[in-house]
Design a protein around this motif. Structure first.
Motif, PDB file in Angstrom:
ATOM      1  N   ALA A 322      -4.194  -6.773  -2.512  1.00 55.19           N
ATOM      2  CA  ALA A 322      -2.917  -7.302  -2.029  1.00 55.19           C
ATOM      3  C   ALA A 322      -1.745  -7.093  -2.981  1.00 55.19           C
ATOM      4  CB  ALA A 322      -3.065  -8.788  -1.690  1.00 55.19           C
ATOM      5  N   PRO A 323      -1.898  -7.329  -4.296  1.00 53.29           N
ATOM      6  CA  PRO A 323      -0.729  -7.183  -5.169  1.00 53.29           C
ATOM      7  C   PRO A 323      -0.449  -5.770  -5.657  1.00 53.29           C
ATOM      8  CG  PRO A 323      -2.566  -8.027  -6.440  1.00 53.29           C
ATOM      9  CD  PRO A 323      -3.054  -7.885  -5.015  1.00 53.29           C
ATOM     10  N   VAL A 324      -1.313  -4.801  -5.332  1.00 57.04           N
ATOM     11  CA  VAL A 324      -1.218  -3.486  -5.962  1.00 57.04           C
ATOM     12  C   VAL A 324       0.064  -2.750  -5.583  1.00 57.04           C
ATOM     13  CG1 VAL A 324      -2.272  -1.193  -6.113  1.00 57.04           C
ATOM     14  CG2 VAL A 324      -3.710  -3.239  -6.213  1.00 57.04           C
ATOM     15  N   VAL A 325       0.322  -2.576  -4.283  1.00 54.22           N
ATOM     16  CA  VAL A 325       1.493  -1.802  -3.863  1.00 54.22           C
ATOM     17  C   VAL A 325       2.808  -2.510  -4.192  1.00 54.22           C
ATOM     18  CG1 VAL A 325       2.719  -0.833  -1.876  1.00 54.22           C
ATOM     19  CG2 VAL A 325       0.261  -0.473  -2.117  1.00 54.22           C
ATOM     20  N   PRO A 326       2.984  -3.811  -3.865  1.00 51.43           N
ATOM     21  CA  PRO A 326       4.260  -4.441  -4.219  1.00 51.43           C
ATOM     22  C   PRO A 326       4.526  -4.457  -5.715  1.00 51.43           C
ATOM     23  CG  PRO A 326       2.692  -6.077  -3.386  1.00 51.43           C
ATOM     24  CD  PRO A 326       2.128  -4.728  -3.086  1.00 51.43           C
ATOM     25  N   THR A 327       3.495  -4.677  -6.521  1.00 51.80           N
ATOM     26  CA  THR A 327       3.683  -4.664  -7.970  1.00 51.80           C
ATOM     27  C   THR A 327       4.061  -3.274  -8.453  1.00 51.80           C
ATOM     28  OG1 THR A 327       2.063  -6.455  -8.230  1.00 51.80           O
ATOM     29  CG2 THR A 327       2.587  -5.178 -10.186  1.00 51.80           C
ATOM     30  N   SER A 328       3.450  -2.248  -7.859  1.00 50.12           N
ATOM     31  CA  SER A 328       3.762  -0.870  -8.250  1.00 50.12           C
ATOM     32  C   SER A 328       5.187  -0.494  -7.874  1.00 50.12           C
ATOM     33  CB  SER A 328       2.770   0.098  -7.575  1.00 50.12           C
ATOM     34  OG  SER A 328       1.446  -0.170  -7.961  1.00 50.12           O
ATOM     35  N   LEU A 329       5.619  -0.837  -6.655  1.00 50.76           N
ATOM     36  CA  LEU A 329       6.971  -0.512  -6.219  1.00 50.76           C
ATOM     37  C   LEU A 329       8.009  -1.289  -7.031  1.00 50.76           C
ATOM     38  CD1 LEU A 329       6.451  -0.371  -2.356  1.00 50.76           C
ATOM     39  CD2 LEU A 329       6.719   1.545  -3.928  1.00 50.76           C
ATOM     40  N   SER A 330       7.676  -2.520  -7.384  1.00 56.34           N
ATOM     41  CA  SER A 330       8.580  -3.297  -8.226  1.00 56.34           C
ATOM     42  C   SER A 330       8.717  -2.647  -9.598  1.00 56.34           C
ATOM     43  CB  SER A 330       8.063  -4.735  -8.359  1.00 56.34           C
ATOM     44  OG  SER A 330       8.948  -5.530  -9.122  1.00 56.34           O
ATOM     45  N   LEU A 331       7.603  -2.159 -10.162  1.00 55.63           N
ATOM     46  CA  LEU A 331       7.646  -1.465 -11.446  1.00 55.63           C
ATOM     47  C   LEU A 331       8.506  -0.210 -11.355  1.00 55.63           C
ATOM     48  CD1 LEU A 331       6.681  -0.964 -14.360  1.00 55.63           C
ATOM     49  CD2 LEU A 331       4.673   0.196 -13.401  1.00 55.63           C
ATOM     50  N   ALA A 332       8.338   0.564 -10.282  1.00 53.83           N
ATOM     51  CA  ALA A 332       9.133   1.776 -10.117  1.00 53.83           C
ATOM     52  C   ALA A 332      10.621   1.452 -10.025  1.00 53.83           C
ATOM     53  CB  ALA A 332       8.678   2.531  -8.862  1.00 53.83           C
TER      54      ALA A 332
END
Length: 423
Positions: A322-332
């Protein structure tokens, strides 16, 4: 570094609530369509009598079409604003679902899938861009919360579609109803104000740095790698989970809809808990644990011969990633201030390359062996995600002058001028 400046734009409570409502609704619609899509695939495949290999090849069509949109969409979102991108995306996707509701051959399906891929990518970019804009404009981490709305929409779409199919409703009628819902989203975005994107935080002479330099930003590179791996798994599960449950495990349409909806519900639960988990463990540990737990859940789901047990394993997977994609996009986004739209677009575009590979590779492997073995490859992909996560940078603790909105699913200390959450 996720820098939330004390001199950020003042946050009017009413405007903030409106911004949150619009962003959450777009994510909700995006998720709802995914839930419908996942359950309907098996119906379309049965109607056209497609083999697993043929289905896999056809499902790569929207991903191929979406790549063109994603690589240019981020630049368009930064240059012309998020609203035109969202309007084109939602309106075009609605048209694509009307076409899907009228398919009568592989050719007509291919045309509809191509149109769908071109347009849904605009919605994807627009949604994540306004999510990042909300974070920077209002000084509050909210991307995981927005993706929780996505998961909630997917739950509604999957369970609703499974129930409708079980009651005898045609898959064509469901596609037409989805098109109407997306057109309602067009009206909402058209009349609503959106949050403003962050201004560049680099000297003037460097503000026009070519987009290809984004590859050299460590945070963007890690986000691209993680989203690429995660999208490979997402693409396989989104496109073959319904087939696996209904055909391999003979679950029936209703149980398949409930199973897919439960998977999305687990993702929703994971995203609601992800903020607190990340604050306690840090982003790096959270991402590593997510990847390892997903690998374990996939092992249970693929190895089981019982539909209920398999669905239980998928619940673990949904919760874990669940947190993988939103955390990645936030990092980007936070790694490229002033170019967040392009960073999000680039990350998503490369990730969508996995949607091209995933259905083709899994479909061909499943056709040559079994779908169970094909889906087993996803366990290895999850372990690769854990290796990438070990290099994840930790955001710094920041000072936030504006109070955190309740919808951001974040808690702050009573005296937020001296104490702030680790995001």
């Amino acid at each position: 570094m996720f820098s939330l400046h004390s001199n950020s734009l003042p946050s009017n409570t009413r405007a903030r609530s409106r911004h949150y409502f619009v962003a959450a609704t777009v994510f909700l619609l995006l998720g709802f369509h995914v839930g419908v899509w996942a359950v309907q695939i098996s119906s379309v495949a049965d109607f056209l009598q497609l083999s697993l290999g043929e289905l896999g090849a056809l499902l790569s069509v929207p991903a191929i079409a979406g790549l063109a949109t994603l690589f240019g969409g981020g630049h368009l979102a930064d240059k012309f604003g998020r609203k035109p991108v969202l309007l084109i995306g939602l309106g075009g996707t609605a048209t694509a679902f009307v076409l899907l509701g009228r398919i009568d051959s592989v050719i007509s399906l291919s045309i509809a899938l191509f149109a769908y891929g071109l347009c849904i990518s605009f919605v994807d970019i627009g949604a994540n861009a306004i999510g990042a804009d909300y974070e920077s404009h209002h000084g509050a981490p909210a991307m995981t919360g927005f993706h929780a709305w996505f998961s909630f929409g997917a739950v509604l779409g999957a369970v609703g579609t499974g129930t409708a199919l079980a009651s005898g409703m045609s898959f064509r009628t469901i596609y037409f109803a989805l098109a109407v819902l997306l057109l309602c989203g067009v009206v909402l975005v058209c009349v609503s104000a959106l949050p403003q994107p962050a201004a560049p935080e680099v000297p003037t002479g460097e503000s026009k740095m070519p987009s290809k330099r984004l590859w050299r930003v460590t945070g963007v590179g890690l986000a691209v790698a993680m989203v690429c791996l995660c999208f490979f798994n997402d693409g396989a599960l989104e496109n073959f989970l319904s087939v696996f449950l209904r055909n391999t495990l003979e679950s029936g349409a209703l149980l398949a809809g409930i199973g897919i909806g439960s998977y999305d519900l687990a993702s929703l639960s994971g995203r609601l808990l992800a903020v607190q988990t990340t604050r306690r463990l840090g982003e790096r540990r959270t991402m590593v644990c997510s990847a390892l737990l997903a690998a374990a859940g996939l092992g249970i789901a693929v190895a089981s011969t019982n539909a209920t047990v398999s669905i239980g394993g998928m619940l673990v997977v949904g919760f874990a990633i669940a947190p993988v994609v939103p955390t990645s996009l936030s990092l980007a986004a936070r790694s490229a201030p002033g170019r967040s739209g392009r960073a999000v677009g680039l990350t998503t575009a490369v990730g969508y390359g996995s949607f091209i590979l995933s259905p083709v590779l899994i479909g061909q492997l499943a056709g040559a062996t079994t779908l169970r073995l094909g889906l087993g490859v996803l366990i290895l992909i999850s372990l690769a995600m854990a290796l990438v996560a070990k290099r994840w940078p930790e955001p710094a603790t920041v000072s936030i002058s504006a109070p955190i909105h309740v919808n951001d699913v974040v808690q702050i200390a009573p005296d937020d001028s001296t104490q702030a959450p680790t995001i």
